[in-house]
Write a protein that holds these residues in place. Structure first.
Motif, mmCIF file in Angstrom:
data_model
loop_
_atom_site.group_PDB
_atom_site.id
_atom_site.type_symbol
_atom_site.label_atom_id
_atom_site.label_comp_id
_atom_site.label_asym_id
_atom_site.label_seq_id
_atom_site.Cartn_x
_atom_site.Cartn_y
_atom_site.Cartn_z
ATOM 1 N N VAL A 41 39.005 41.796 37.726
ATOM 2 C CA VAL A 41 40.033 40.762 37.858
ATOM 3 C C VAL A 41 39.974 40.690 36.140
ATOM 4 C CG1 VAL A 41 39.707 38.208 38.156
ATOM 5 C CG2 VAL A 41 38.584 39.861 40.016
ATOM 6 N N SER A 45 44.162 40.217 35.606
ATOM 7 C CA SER A 45 44.743 39.041 35.234
ATOM 8 C C SER A 45 45.314 38.876 33.884
ATOM 9 C CB SER A 45 43.180 38.083 34.708
ATOM 10 O OG SER A 45 42.395 37.631 36.168
ATOM 11 N N ILE A 298 37.269 35.277 35.888
ATOM 12 C CA ILE A 298 37.974 34.214 37.214
ATOM 13 C C ILE A 298 38.561 32.406 37.155
ATOM 14 C CG2 ILE A 298 37.688 32.912 39.653
ATOM 15 C CD1 ILE A 298 36.290 35.328 40.248
ATOM 16 N N SER A 300 39.137 31.087 34.066
ATOM 17 C CA SER A 300 39.678 30.981 32.788
ATOM 18 C C SER A 300 40.971 31.275 33.969
ATOM 19 C CB SER A 300 39.438 31.889 32.188
ATOM 20 O OG SER A 300 40.568 31.882 31.319
ATOM 21 N N ALA A 301 41.484 32.495 34.254
ATOM 22 C CA ALA A 301 42.433 33.171 35.293
ATOM 23 C C ALA A 301 43.137 31.969 35.394
ATOM 24 C CB ALA A 301 42.087 34.463 35.753
ATOM 25 N N LEU A 302 42.412 31.563 36.683
ATOM 26 C CA LEU A 302 42.751 30.747 37.852
ATOM 27 C C LEU A 302 43.146 28.861 36.948
ATOM 28 C CD1 LEU A 302 40.111 30.470 41.303
ATOM 29 C CD2 LEU A 302 42.168 31.373 40.259
ATOM 30 N N ARG A 303 42.586 28.483 36.108
ATOM 31 C CA ARG A 303 42.911 27.504 35.703
ATOM 32 C C ARG A 303 43.408 27.589 34.877
ATOM 33 N NH1 ARG A 303 38.233 26.708 31.855
ATOM 34 N NH2 ARG A 303 36.801 26.212 34.089
#
Lengths: 364, 344
Positions: A41, A45, A298, A300-303
């Motif tokens: 991940v 990312s 996860i 942080s990347a999605l945000r």
């Protein structure tokens, strides 16, 4: 007296020859899977999420995760003993409010922090006393103290917040180590992590922690001081949570009664994701640390992709459910491939394989 | 739900599928989301309200989105579930990491999010606050929804119109020590004394922004002053409670209630004729203006200096005032003709 050892026999009698093959013991552990997933991940990312590869990502990631990383350490040990501590986030809130309130009354930040940590230790000792010496179930006790400590926290400051902290200290909470992207908060974390890793994996105290989780009566009769061990673990959780509370307060420059609400569940989720069995007896700290980091990466990347928090929560929730499901799946697969049959007990995991490996060893 | 980005869903898919790797069969399938890079030139604006799922901010963000669409920028709305400062910080950090051109934020604390905003500004993001300000050194611009003078003026105007510029009125305020309330009340009294000599303010009572207290105080006022013509309540809790009391009593139609309220709270009383008009700002315009101000900052048209001028689409021209503040304008009057257009 001389002890003669036959190298040939000892070689064949290693644990390895009775358990799963080496590659399986390395690859097919939950800890390795979590670490692998974390790496996948993280690098995915970095290559695919714009701005994730920026200089600020790791810095903010660690700043945000620090309280969870810290609290996950003692929480891991508590869950391995088969207990749980739901009051940690309330202790964070209480400690935060104490720092704010004492500072407002003219205390310096270090003395307010020490006072908050002392109160944290008392909170942990109260939990530990009720669980270890009175013998109450930790789930019930800490649901109670979750409300109790939060109530105290909100009671002290009401709905007001203290935001007037000296910049020297709020800056310290966000300080970087030199020019790196690592915040200084990871230093106390690393110190504590080393302490807890040594304690759990390299001392008889730690052996006792696992034994209690497997069977606390057996642990008791084999000389483990069950009550003292549990008590100390709750005290450690209280102290670490209070320290996390001090950090939390300075990091956000805000002491509020509702600080860190719900954080206990994020900590427990990370611990379980990291491969610790909620029934106790199984787990390792490197998996837990990877679990915390995985959830952080996860989120942080999605945000960074402008995904909203509730959807991030759904995704992490699903991840947790899948990972717990896969544990049962994993043990089915390993039993099938190693030919070890499930025995009596209701919890099919490595314990039985270990036990069977032992008995087979003796029979030879 | 904002799930419109290919890459976001690809990442989600990856996480979900990679989670299956935990079942030791390996194989985190590498679904590539493709790289739709940002188009460089357009201005990216991120709205960060106090919390999500709040009708007031849904309305203001709608205005912001419309504005961003109008000038062809990239709009995003992010925010925490709970209105607390520590929950806002990660979103501010994220904006800094993304290097968005402008962040439009309604602050949950005037100070606690200051450091994070500073870091975002160091990373090149312009910071505009709206609805709820931070300390001036932490932002480039504050979009003020209404000035104290404007709020006082519109309330005096409404009550004068409704009671025929003559008679006894009372004020139902929030707490006795609420600074903004007291400022408005002082200004209203001065305005009334100077321009409406036939209107007499007989009493000021305090409902503490508590529904039941405000309700009881209204009841007490009406018992004490049988000739009362109107009640001004410059607080959304108070005005709704007063309207509810009057609506259910014999005073309905005889005593006018006005003040600062939200359309959703007041809709019923406007429809049944208890309330003729009340005021508040229009949050949609507020968001719209904030977005245009953000663009003006990003484009370098303004820097936040007093006297800077910019144009905000359909709202027209604005000038930056003292302390890098832009005033939306006079409060907006809601009445039975326009209340249907609002949902907050």
């Amino acid at each position: 007296m001389t002890i003669t050892t036959d190298p040939a026999t000892t070689a064949t009698r290693t644990y390895a020859s009775y358990a799963k093959p080496l590659w399986q013991r390395v690859i097919a552990t939950r800890e390795f899977a979590v670490i692998a997933l974390l790496l996948i991940v993280f690098f995915y990312s970095r290559s695919e999420v714009p701005a994730f590869d920026g200089p600020l990502t790791v810095y903010y990631l660690l700043l945000d995760l620090a309280p969870i990383l810290l609290i996950a350490l003692p929480m891991t040990l508590i869950i391995i003993t088969g207990e749980i501590d739901l009051s940690v986030a309330s202790t964070v809130g209480l400690s935060s409010v104490l720092v704010g309130d004492l500072h407002q009354h003219g205390w310096s930040i270090p003395s307010a922090a020490i006072a908050a940590i002392v109160v944290g230790i008392l909170c942990g000792a109260f939990n530990g006393f009720l669980v270890a010496y009175v013998g109450l179930p930790s789930l019930a006790v800490t649901i109670g103290t979750l409300a109790l400590y939060r109530g105290l926290a909100v009671g002290i400051l009401g709905t007001t917040a203290v935001t007037d902290f000296p910049e020297k200290w709020t800056d310290l909470a966000k300080e970087r180590i030199g020019d790196s992207s690592y915040p200084v908060i990871i230093i106390p974390f690393l110190v504590l992590a080393i302490f807890f890793v040594l304690l759990l994996h390299f001392t008889s105290f730690g052996r006792g922690v696992f034994d209690i989780g497997l069977n606390d009566e057996a642990a008791h009769f084999s000389g483990v001081n069950v009550a003292r061990t549990k008590f100390l673990l709750f005290v450690m959780a209280g102290a670490v949570s209070a320290f996390a509370g001090v950090y939390f307060t300075l990091r956000f420059g805000s002491a509020r009664g509702d600080n860190a609400t719900g954080m206990e569940l994020r900590v427990i989720a990370a611990v379980l994701l990291g491969g610790v069995s909620i029934f106790g007896g199984r787990g390792a700290l490197h998996g837990v640390i990877a679990g915390v980091l995985l959830i952080g990466v996860i989120s942080s990347a999605l945000r960074l992709e402008d995904v909203t928090d509730n959807i991030i929560n759904i995704i992490i929730g699903l991840l947790l459910v899948i990972s717990v499901m896969s544990t049962s799946f994993l043990s089915v697969v390993t039993r099938a491939t190693t030919g070890i049959k499930k025995r009596g007990g209701s919890r099919p995991d490595e314990r039985q394989q270990l036990a069977s490996a032992h008995t087979e060893g003796k029979n030879e | 739900m904002k799930f419109n980005k290919k890459r976001a869903s690809a990442l989600t898919a990856l996480v979900a599928s990679a989670a299956l790797a935990l079942s030791a069969c390996g194989g985190g399938s590498d679904s590539d989301g493709g790289g739709s890079g940002s188009d460089g030139k357009s201005v990216s604006v991120t709205f960060l309200p106090k919390n999500l799922g709040n009708p007031y901010f849904d309305t203001s963000d709608k205005g912001g989105k419309a504005a961003v669409k109008e000038f062809g920028g990239k709009f995003a709305e992010v925010g925490p579930q709970e209105a607390s400062p520590d929950a806002q910080v990660p979103f501010i950090n994220t904006a800094a990491q993304q290097g968005v051109n402008a962040l439009v934020v309604s602050a949950n604390d005037p100070k606690a999010i200051g450091d994070a905003l500073d870091e975002a500004r160091e990373a090149g993001t312009k910071v505009v606050t709206f609805d709820s300000d931070v300390e001036p050194q932490f932002r480039d611009l504050f979009i003020n929804q209404a000035s104290a003078e404007g709020i006082a003026k519109v309330q005096v105007k409404m009550i004068a119109e409704q009671i025929g510029d003559k008679g006894q009125v009372a004020i139902l305020s929030a707490a006795a020590n609420a600074t903004n309330q007291n400022t408005w009340i002082d200004l209203m009294k001065k305005d009334l004394a100077a321009n409406h000599p036939d209107i007499e303010v007989v009493d000021t009572v305090y409902g503490n922004d508590d529904d039941q207290t405000s309700f009881d105080k209204t009841s007490a006022l009406l018992q004490k002053y049988p000739n009362l013509k109107g009640i001004i309540s410059p607080t959304t809790v108070g005005v709704a409670a007063a309207a509810r009391y009057v609506s259910d009593s014999d005073f309905k139609g005889k005593v006018k209630v006005t003040g600062l309220g939200t359309p959703n709270q007041m809709r019923e009383y406007v429809k049944n004729g208890t309330v003729d008009a009340f005021a508040l700002w229009n949050p949609e315009d507020l968001g719209y203006l904030a977005a245009f101000a953000a663009k003006a900052l990003v484009d370098g048209d303004i820097t936040g200096k007093e006297g800077d001028k910019f144009t905000a689409g359909k709202l027209g021209d604005y000038t930056v005032g003292k302390d890098a503040t832009v005033l939306l304008g006079d409060p907006f009057e809601f009445n039975k003709d326009n209340i249907g257009d609002f949902d907050f």
